[in-house]
Design a protein around this motif. Sequence first.
Motif, short mmCIF file in Angstrom:
data_model
loop_
_atom_site.label_atom_id
_atom_site.label_comp_id
_atom_site.label_asym_id
_atom_site.label_seq_id
_atom_site.Cartn_x
_atom_site.Cartn_y
_atom_site.Cartn_z
N ASP A 34 67.74 30.07 46.86
CA ASP A 34 68.40 29.95 48.15
C ASP A 34 67.72 28.95 49.08
O ASP A 34 68.15 28.77 50.21
CB ASP A 34 68.47 31.32 48.84
CG ASP A 34 69.38 32.28 48.09
OD1 ASP A 34 70.33 31.80 47.45
OD2 ASP A 34 69.13 33.50 48.14
N VAL A 35 66.67 28.30 48.61
CA VAL A 35 65.97 27.31 49.41
C VAL A 35 66.43 25.93 48.95
O VAL A 35 66.37 25.61 47.77
CB VAL A 35 64.44 27.45 49.25
CG1 VAL A 35 63.72 26.40 50.08
CG2 VAL A 35 63.97 28.84 49.63
N SER A 36 66.89 25.13 49.87
CA SER A 36 67.42 23.81 49.55
C SER A 36 66.30 22.83 49.21
O SER A 36 65.38 22.63 50.01
CB SER A 36 68.22 23.27 50.74
OG SER A 36 68.51 21.90 50.55
N PHE A 37 66.39 22.22 48.04
CA PHE A 37 65.42 21.22 47.60
C PHE A 37 65.43 20.01 48.53
O PHE A 37 64.37 19.52 48.94
CB PHE A 37 65.73 20.81 46.15
CG PHE A 37 64.74 19.84 45.57
CD1 PHE A 37 63.50 20.28 45.14
CD2 PHE A 37 65.04 18.50 45.46
CE1 PHE A 37 62.57 19.39 44.61
CE2 PHE A 37 64.13 17.60 44.93
CZ PHE A 37 62.89 18.05 44.50
N VAL A 38 66.60 19.53 48.87
CA VAL A 38 66.73 18.35 49.74
C VAL A 38 66.13 18.65 51.12
O VAL A 38 65.42 17.82 51.70
CB VAL A 38 68.20 17.90 49.85
CG1 VAL A 38 68.36 16.78 50.86
CG2 VAL A 38 68.73 17.46 48.48
N MET A 39 66.40 19.84 51.66
CA MET A 39 65.83 20.21 52.94
C MET A 39 64.31 20.20 52.88
O MET A 39 63.64 19.70 53.80
CB MET A 39 66.32 21.61 53.37
CG MET A 39 65.84 22.07 54.74
SD MET A 39 64.17 22.80 54.87
CE MET A 39 64.25 24.19 53.79
N ILE A 75 53.75 24.34 49.20
CA ILE A 75 53.72 25.49 48.29
C ILE A 75 55.13 25.97 47.99
O ILE A 75 55.48 26.23 46.83
CB ILE A 75 52.85 26.64 48.87
CG1 ILE A 75 51.38 26.23 48.88
CG2 ILE A 75 53.05 27.93 48.07
CD1 ILE A 75 50.47 27.16 49.64
N ILE A 76 55.97 26.06 49.02
CA ILE A 76 57.37 26.46 48.81
C ILE A 76 58.07 25.46 47.90
O ILE A 76 58.81 25.84 46.99
CB ILE A 76 58.11 26.63 50.15
CG1 ILE A 76 57.52 27.81 50.94
CG2 ILE A 76 59.61 26.84 49.93
CD1 ILE A 76 58.00 27.90 52.39
N LEU A 77 57.84 24.16 48.11
CA LEU A 77 58.42 23.13 47.25
C LEU A 77 57.94 23.28 45.81
O LEU A 77 58.73 23.21 44.87
CB LEU A 77 58.09 21.74 47.79
CG LEU A 77 58.60 20.55 46.98
CD1 LEU A 77 60.13 20.54 46.92
CD2 LEU A 77 58.09 19.25 47.59
N TRP A 78 56.65 23.52 45.64
CA TRP A 78 56.09 23.72 44.30
C TRP A 78 56.73 24.93 43.63
O TRP A 78 57.09 24.88 42.45
CB TRP A 78 54.58 23.88 44.40
CG TRP A 78 53.92 24.26 43.11
CD1 TRP A 78 53.75 23.50 42.00
CD2 TRP A 78 53.36 25.55 42.81
NE1 TRP A 78 53.11 24.23 41.03
CE2 TRP A 78 52.86 25.48 41.50
CE3 TRP A 78 53.23 26.73 43.52
CZ2 TRP A 78 52.25 26.56 40.89
CZ3 TRP A 78 52.62 27.80 42.91
CH2 TRP A 78 52.13 27.72 41.60
#
Length: 84
Positions: A34-39, A75-78
Motif C-alpha cells: 500500500d506504499v507507493s514506490f514513486v511517492m 528504510i521504508i523504501l528498502w
Amino acid sequence: MDSITILGLVAATLTTFSFLPQMLKTWQTKSAKDVSFVMLIFFNTGILLWLIYGISLNALPIILANGVTLVFNLIILWLKIKYR
C-alpha cells in the motif's frame, strides 16, 4: 536556544516521528503493497534536498528533521523493494 529554534525542533520531531508507525508496520507485516514506490522516490529526493538546504543554512531543526526522516524513509523504501 531561542523560541523559534525550539518551535522548529518541536515541529521537526512531530513530523519526523510520524513516519515511525509506517516503518514499524511495514517491518512487522512484511508488506509494503500500500506504499507507493514513486511517492517514496520523490519524497526521499525532496528530503535529501531539504537536508542539503539545512546544512547550507546551518539550521539545526532542518538538519535533524530531514536527516532522521531520510533514514526512516530509506528504510521504508528498502522494505518496499525487499517485500515485493
